[in-house]
Design a protein around this motif. Structure first.
Motif, PDB file in Angstrom:
ATOM      1  N   MET A  77       1.056  -1.210   0.118  1.00  0.00           N
ATOM      2  CA  MET A  77       0.032   0.042  -0.060  1.00  0.00           C
ATOM      3  C   MET A  77       0.769   1.326   0.114  1.00  0.00           C
ATOM      4  SD  MET A  77      -2.885   1.155   2.680  1.00  0.00           S
ATOM      5  CE  MET A  77      -2.073   1.736   3.983  1.00  0.00           C
ATOM      6  N   ARG A  78       1.965   1.319   0.593  1.00  0.00           N
ATOM      7  CA  ARG A  78       2.789   2.294   0.588  1.00  0.00           C
ATOM      8  C   ARG A  78       4.017   2.504  -0.061  1.00  0.00           C
ATOM      9  NH1 ARG A  78       0.568   4.459   5.786  1.00  0.00           N
ATOM     10  NH2 ARG A  78      -0.351   2.677   6.941  1.00  0.00           N
ATOM     11  N   LEU A  79       4.026   1.937  -1.339  1.00  0.00           N
ATOM     12  CA  LEU A  79       5.030   1.924  -2.011  1.00  0.00           C
ATOM     13  C   LEU A  79       5.520   3.215  -2.738  1.00  0.00           C
ATOM     14  CD1 LEU A  79       4.740  -1.627  -4.219  1.00  0.00           C
ATOM     15  CD2 LEU A  79       6.497  -0.884  -2.783  1.00  0.00           C
ATOM     16  N   PRO A  80       6.550   3.535  -3.139  1.00  0.00           N
ATOM     17  CA  PRO A  80       6.931   4.990  -3.608  1.00  0.00           C
ATOM     18  C   PRO A  80       6.172   5.296  -4.952  1.00  0.00           C
ATOM     19  CG  PRO A  80       9.046   3.484  -3.714  1.00  0.00           C
ATOM     20  CD  PRO A  80       7.732   2.795  -3.017  1.00  0.00           C
ATOM     21  N   MET A  81       5.706   6.395  -5.329  1.00  0.00           N
ATOM     22  CA  MET A  81       4.891   6.612  -6.378  1.00  0.00           C
ATOM     23  C   MET A  81       5.658   7.939  -7.084  1.00  0.00           C
ATOM     24  SD  MET A  81       2.535   4.684  -6.335  1.00  0.00           S
ATOM     25  CE  MET A  81       0.911   5.307  -7.266  1.00  0.00           C
ATOM     26  N   THR A  82       5.466   8.106  -8.320  1.00  0.00           N
ATOM     27  CA  THR A  82       5.590   9.203  -8.916  1.00  0.00           C
ATOM     28  C   THR A  82       4.893  10.228  -9.478  1.00  0.00           C
ATOM     29  OG1 THR A  82       5.738   8.085 -10.970  1.00  0.00           O
ATOM     30  CG2 THR A  82       7.674   7.901  -9.972  1.00  0.00           C
ATOM     31  N   THR A 102      -2.854  13.866  -8.083  1.00  0.00           N
ATOM     32  CA  THR A 102      -4.020  13.714  -9.139  1.00  0.00           C
ATOM     33  C   THR A 102      -3.623  12.640 -10.163  1.00  0.00           C
ATOM     34  OG1 THR A 102      -3.577  15.529 -10.399  1.00  0.00           O
ATOM     35  CG2 THR A 102      -5.028  15.576  -8.432  1.00  0.00           C
ATOM     36  N   ASN A 103      -2.307  12.539 -10.459  1.00  0.00           N
ATOM     37  CA  ASN A 103      -1.707  11.803 -11.617  1.00  0.00           C
ATOM     38  C   ASN A 103      -0.714  10.909 -11.321  1.00  0.00           C
ATOM     39  OD1 ASN A 103      -1.518  10.635 -14.118  1.00  0.00           O
ATOM     40  ND2 ASN A 103      -0.504  12.462 -15.032  1.00  0.00           N
ATOM     41  N   SER A 104      -0.754  10.084 -10.221  1.00  0.00           N
ATOM     42  CA  SER A 104       0.609   9.246  -9.936  1.00  0.00           C
ATOM     43  C   SER A 104       0.770   7.926 -10.189  1.00  0.00           C
ATOM     44  CB  SER A 104       0.536   9.077  -8.558  1.00  0.00           C
ATOM     45  OG  SER A 104      -0.589   8.717  -7.876  1.00  0.00           O
ATOM     46  N   GLU A 105       1.867   7.473 -10.458  1.00  0.00           N
ATOM     47  CA  GLU A 105       2.173   6.188 -10.620  1.00  0.00           C
ATOM     48  C   GLU A 105       3.213   5.416  -9.717  1.00  0.00           C
ATOM     49  OE1 GLU A 105       0.795   4.492 -13.515  1.00  0.00           O
ATOM     50  OE2 GLU A 105      -0.236   6.056 -14.306  1.00  0.00           O
ATOM     51  N   VAL A 106       3.060   4.062  -9.974  1.00  0.00           N
ATOM     52  CA  VAL A 106       4.217   3.415  -8.908  1.00  0.00           C
ATOM     53  C   VAL A 106       5.547   3.697  -9.672  1.00  0.00           C
ATOM     54  CG1 VAL A 106       4.917   1.091  -8.096  1.00  0.00           C
ATOM     55  CG2 VAL A 106       2.439   1.423  -8.478  1.00  0.00           C
ATOM     56  N   ASP A 107       6.450   3.877  -8.680  1.00  0.00           N
ATOM     57  CA  ASP A 107       7.813   4.317  -9.258  1.00  0.00           C
ATOM     58  C   ASP A 107       8.404   2.832  -9.282  1.00  0.00           C
ATOM     59  OD1 ASP A 107      10.581   4.567  -9.560  1.00  0.00           O
ATOM     60  OD2 ASP A 107      10.389   6.515  -8.282  1.00  0.00           O
ATOM     61  N   TYR A 108       8.228   2.108 -10.480  1.00  0.00           N
ATOM     62  CA  TYR A 108       8.359   0.831 -10.593  1.00  0.00           C
ATOM     63  C   TYR A 108       9.722   0.253 -10.486  1.00  0.00           C
ATOM     64  CZ  TYR A 108       8.381  -3.941 -12.476  1.00  0.00           C
ATOM     65  OH  TYR A 108       8.189  -5.212 -12.660  1.00  0.00           O
ATOM     66  N   MET A 142       6.518  -1.216   3.578  1.00  0.00           N
ATOM     67  CA  MET A 142       8.103  -0.610   3.625  1.00  0.00           C
ATOM     68  C   MET A 142       8.318   0.107   2.235  1.00  0.00           C
ATOM     69  SD  MET A 142       9.742  -4.185   5.038  1.00  0.00           S
ATOM     70  CE  MET A 142       8.788  -5.366   3.905  1.00  0.00           C
ATOM     71  N   LYS A 143       8.790   1.420   2.516  1.00  0.00           N
ATOM     72  CA  LYS A 143       9.057   2.329   1.622  1.00  0.00           C
ATOM     73  C   LYS A 143      10.330   2.615   0.951  1.00  0.00           C
ATOM     74  CE  LYS A 143       7.229   5.588   3.990  1.00  0.00           C
ATOM     75  NZ  LYS A 143       6.877   4.670   4.964  1.00  0.00           N
TER      76      LYS A 143
END
Length: 378
Positions: A21-26, A30-36, A252-253
């Motif tokens: 649930m708390r993985l880093p995002m980019t 309003t327009n975020s994606e998983v920082d894969y 874990m982030k």
């Protein structure tokens, strides 16, 4: 990594599970994606160090969590257990069960779900509403299919209603919030013991209370925790100490969090705490209870606010100011909510519509607390 057995089958599950649930995002809010690139490295490092349970949900990461798990874990899919959750709030008639389930399977690249959960029953009434729409028949159907191995539910309900939900169906496992601050809240210790007595596996969420039990600054609490450990380690040890617990989930982030939590779950098992350590953690909990002004864990279920308030950030800064120092918290509040900029998301925007309160798993009186925040920071 230490492992524990699912009571009904004896299947081995890592003592530490990865909550995505708390993985880093980019991007922006309003327009975020998983920082894969970063997120994949985190979960793969966890897997390489023995973690085999990965917990997501239909709504996590802007509804991108399931697709992320499918892609990141595809090379090791037969060696890991993927858990995900169906949102009750999205179910309005009997056809919605299959519709949402099929979407979940599609996001998982046409695969299967090891641990399927109904997500976040707040009350028995919430469960009963779905039961009347055909929930139990749907659960029987999917558990007999090749798309689901185990069926369970997560819950933030009180102990009495939690037990009623357990007794309403032949569940394989459950998931509850539990940590040394919340032993008397929601299902609590008695609910944990009851679920185990009924033969259910018990997965634990919020063992560090959204980071609150890790970011301890004041000397009184640190002295009780001890100089030869860390607050995060002691919080995890408290939950790992319980024999009723099957798996402890951590959102874990960072790589530091991954490596530290793996070290803890690889060293400490049932009965790891001494009598004096347990007593000291209860003292820390009592100090926290006297200081924390709002029981927010930062889960974000209350979002989005139709009037633009960033509720979790408002409360995070409020807590920070209350348990560390006012100026630090106020600076965090102004920065995180854009209060002084062109895109304000602070508590003053609240119009008291109450939508957020219908979704809060902690049953916080959010409107009242946002008013407090607004007055507190000016």
């Amino acid at each position: 990594m230490l492992y524990r057995k699912l009571p009904k089958t004896g299947e081995e599950i890592s003592a530490l599970g990865y909550g995505v649930m708390r993985l880093p995002m980019t991007g922006d809010r309003t327009n975020s994606e998983v920082d894969y690139a970063i997120a994949e490295k985190l979960v793969r490092t966890a897997y390489e160090n023995g973690v085999n349970y990965f917990d997501g949900a239909y709504i996590y990461l802007g509804q991108k969590a399931e697709a992320f798990m499918a892609k990141a874990l595809k090379p090791v899919r037969d060696k890991v257990k993927i858990a995900t959750k169906m949102p009750p709030g999205f179910i309005n008639d009997a056809t919605d069960f299959d519709k949402i389930f099929n979407t979940m399977i599609e996001r998982l690249d046409g695969g299967y779900i090891d641990f399927f959960l109904m997500h976040g029953f707040q009350t028995y009434e919430a469960f009963d509403r779905l039961r009347k729409l055909g929930l139990l028949e749907f659960l029987e159907k999917i558990r007999k299919s090749d798309k689901v191995r185990y069926v369970g539910f997560s819950s933030h309900s009180n102990e009495k209603q939690f037990e009623e939900i357990i007794n309403a169906y032949d569940w394989d496992f459950t998931q509850i919030q539990y940590n040394y601050l919340d032993t008397r809240m929601q299902a609590g210790t008695e609910g944990l013991e009851y679920a185990a007595k009924k033969g259910l596996g018990v997965m634990i969420m919020e063992p560090i209370r959204g980071g609150l039990l890790a970011d301890i600054q004041d000397e009184e609490k640190l002295a009780l925790i001890g100089k030869d450990t860390t607050p995060a380690e002691m919080a995890l040890r408290f939950v790992l100490d319980r024999p009723e617990v099957t798996c402890v989930l951590s959102g874990m982030k960072t790589m530091d969090e991954v490596t530290q939590n793996i070290a803890t779950a690889s060293k400490y098992g049932v009965g790891n705490l001494s009598v004096s350590e347990k007593a000291n953690l209860e003292k820390v909990a009592e100090i926290f209870r006297s200081q924390v002004p709002v029981g927010c864990t930062g889960c974000g279920y209350c979002m989005p606010c139709p009037f633009g308030v960033d509720i979790p950030q408002c409360f995070e800064a409020y807590i920070e100011a209350s348990i560390t120092n006012y100026e630090r918290g106020k600076g965090a509040y102004n920065q995180r909510t854009g209060k002084l900029g062109d895109d304000p998301r602070d508590a003053s925007l609240c119009q008291k519509c109450g939508l957020c309160e219908t979704k809060c798993p902690q049953s916080i009186k959010i409107r009242e607390k946002l008013e407090e925040v607004n007055k507190y920071f000016g």
